[in-house]
Design a protein around this motif. Sequence first.
Motif, short mmCIF file in Angstrom:
data_model
loop_
_atom_site.label_atom_id
_atom_site.label_comp_id
_atom_site.label_asym_id
_atom_site.label_seq_id
_atom_site.Cartn_x
_atom_site.Cartn_y
_atom_site.Cartn_z
N LYS A 131 -27.33 -12.33 -1.40
CA LYS A 131 -26.02 -12.81 -1.84
C LYS A 131 -25.64 -14.19 -1.30
O LYS A 131 -24.85 -14.89 -1.92
N ALA A 132 -26.14 -14.56 -0.14
CA ALA A 132 -25.76 -15.84 0.47
C ALA A 132 -26.84 -16.87 0.15
O ALA A 132 -27.97 -16.77 0.63
N THR A 133 -26.48 -17.86 -0.62
CA THR A 133 -27.46 -18.87 -1.03
C THR A 133 -27.97 -19.69 0.14
O THR A 133 -29.04 -20.28 0.05
N TRP A 134 -27.24 -19.71 1.22
CA TRP A 134 -27.63 -20.48 2.42
C TRP A 134 -28.44 -19.66 3.42
O TRP A 134 -28.76 -20.14 4.49
N ASN A 154 -30.36 -18.76 9.90
CA ASN A 154 -29.04 -18.17 9.68
C ASN A 154 -29.02 -16.69 10.06
O ASN A 154 -28.01 -16.19 10.58
N ILE A 155 -30.09 -15.99 9.78
CA ILE A 155 -30.17 -14.58 10.14
C ILE A 155 -30.15 -14.42 11.66
O ILE A 155 -29.42 -13.59 12.20
N LYS A 156 -30.93 -15.25 12.36
CA LYS A 156 -30.94 -15.19 13.82
C LYS A 156 -29.58 -15.57 14.40
O LYS A 156 -29.09 -14.93 15.34
N SER A 157 -28.95 -16.58 13.84
CA SER A 157 -27.63 -17.01 14.29
C SER A 157 -26.60 -15.90 14.08
O SER A 157 -25.77 -15.62 14.96
N SER A 158 -26.65 -15.27 12.92
CA SER A 158 -25.72 -14.18 12.62
C SER A 158 -25.93 -13.01 13.56
O SER A 158 -24.97 -12.42 14.06
#
Length: 107
Positions: free
Chosen positions: A83-86, A91-95
């Motif tokens: 769902k998240a184009t970015w 980003n997964i690690k940051s989240s």
Amino acid sequence: MIMAIAYDKWEKETERIRKENEALLNEFEFWLSKSGLKDSTVKSHIGNVDFYINNYLLYADIIEAKDGALEIGGFLGDWFIRKATWSSRANIKSSAASFKKFYTFLL
């Protein structure tokens, strides 16, 4: 007619939860700031958690932030990627780091 009633109920409940989430995010931001993190890091954590609790947790079911820890796997392993184009590995690690801090804060 039944769908309209169900939607109205969902809309009212999600609005209530979003208001609670706003207060929770403000407290979390203060907690992060007190821990000595840079403003940019705090902003990143708040953005990650905000997206999770106000989008994913309210997407299909209505799940309050305090009850969302068990949903993280589905979010990071599937929904976020689709769902998240970015979305990216970074980003997964940051989240994941943001969620760890958030649920530590809630404890």
